[in-house]
Design a protein around this motif. Structure first.
Motif, PDB file in Angstrom:
ATOM      1  N   TRP A  34     128.681  -5.736  54.443  1.00 23.15           N
ATOM      2  CA  TRP A  34     129.576  -5.155  55.835  1.00 23.15           C
ATOM      3  C   TRP A  34     128.199  -5.017  56.988  1.00 23.15           C
ATOM      4  CZ3 TRP A  34     133.249  -1.591  57.337  1.00 23.15           C
ATOM      5  CH2 TRP A  34     133.558  -1.448  58.811  1.00 23.15           C
ATOM      6  N   GLU A  35     128.420  -6.299  57.950  1.00 21.03           N
ATOM      7  CA  GLU A  35     126.883  -6.422  58.706  1.00 21.03           C
ATOM      8  C   GLU A  35     127.526  -6.045  60.336  1.00 21.03           C
ATOM      9  OE1 GLU A  35     125.757 -10.190  58.041  1.00 21.03           O
ATOM     10  OE2 GLU A  35     124.911  -9.731  56.200  1.00 21.03           O
ATOM     11  N   GLU A  36     126.661  -5.807  60.700  1.00 21.86           N
ATOM     12  CA  GLU A  36     126.813  -6.599  62.279  1.00 21.86           C
ATOM     13  C   GLU A  36     126.404  -6.703  63.181  1.00 21.86           C
ATOM     14  OE1 GLU A  36     129.662  -1.426  62.734  1.00 21.86           O
ATOM     15  OE2 GLU A  36     127.334  -1.545  63.152  1.00 21.86           O
ATOM     16  N   ASP A  37     126.486  -7.490  63.963  1.00 23.64           N
ATOM     17  CA  ASP A  37     124.804  -7.726  65.175  1.00 23.64           C
ATOM     18  C   ASP A  37     125.248  -7.209  66.694  1.00 23.64           C
ATOM     19  OD1 ASP A  37     125.131 -10.275  62.927  1.00 23.64           O
ATOM     20  OD2 ASP A  37     126.147 -11.885  63.693  1.00 23.64           O
ATOM     21  N   TRP A  38     123.756  -6.265  66.706  1.00 21.19           N
ATOM     22  CA  TRP A  38     123.165  -5.861  67.778  1.00 21.19           C
ATOM     23  C   TRP A  38     122.290  -6.460  68.100  1.00 21.19           C
ATOM     24  CZ3 TRP A  38     125.779  -1.450  68.798  1.00 21.19           C
ATOM     25  CH2 TRP A  38     126.930  -0.689  67.472  1.00 21.19           C
ATOM     26  N   THR A  39     122.480  -7.028  70.057  1.00 21.87           N
ATOM     27  CA  THR A  39     121.006  -6.690  70.933  1.00 21.87           C
ATOM     28  C   THR A  39     120.779  -5.512  71.580  1.00 21.87           C
ATOM     29  OG1 THR A  39     122.786  -7.285  72.626  1.00 21.87           O
ATOM     30  CG2 THR A  39     122.347  -9.006  71.683  1.00 21.87           C
TER      31      THR A  39
END
Length: 127
Positions: A34-39
């Protein structure tokens, strides 16, 4: 802006100049990535995209998710977060923090594996 890792109310790591990162982990039951991209923004942490390679055990992709290259992808409908608190049980592999394509366990940034560990946007303080 910087990404700060906080444990026990104290900053244990200040990652200067981090404008974006990926938080990655393996689901404890399904053993699925599972991966999440954040700024990192002045408003807080903003999720840009989530990806999961599979489904089941509470990790079904939401309506509108698209299957791309073997992973379900979607943009979670979340407002900017002031902080994100991660639990680290030791019963599963540590969270991985990916910056500019390089992934490392959170323990590399926060020795002693503090639990919980909080991520938040913070000022980029120069030495």
């Amino acid at each position: 802006m910087a990404l700060c890792l906080v444990a026990g109310g104290a900053v244990v790591a200040r990652l200067a100049g981090v404008a974006a990162f990926t938080l990655a982990w393996t689901h404890s039951v399904e053993k699925t990535a599972w991966e999440e991209d954040w700024t990192v923004t002045p408003r807080g942490l903003v999720v840009e995209q989530a990806r999961v390679k599979g489904s089941g055990a509470g990790m079904d992709p939401p309506p509108g998710a698209q299957l791309v290259d073997g992973a379900w992808r979607w943009r979670p409908a979340l407002p900017a977060l002031n902080e994100m608190t991660l639990r680290r049980s030791g019963a599963v592999a540590d969270w991985r923090l990916c910056i500019a394509g390089t992934c490392r366990p959170l323990g590399d940034y926060a020795p002693g594996e503090p639990d919980p560990l909080t991520l938040r946007a913070c000022e980029d303080v120069s030495p």
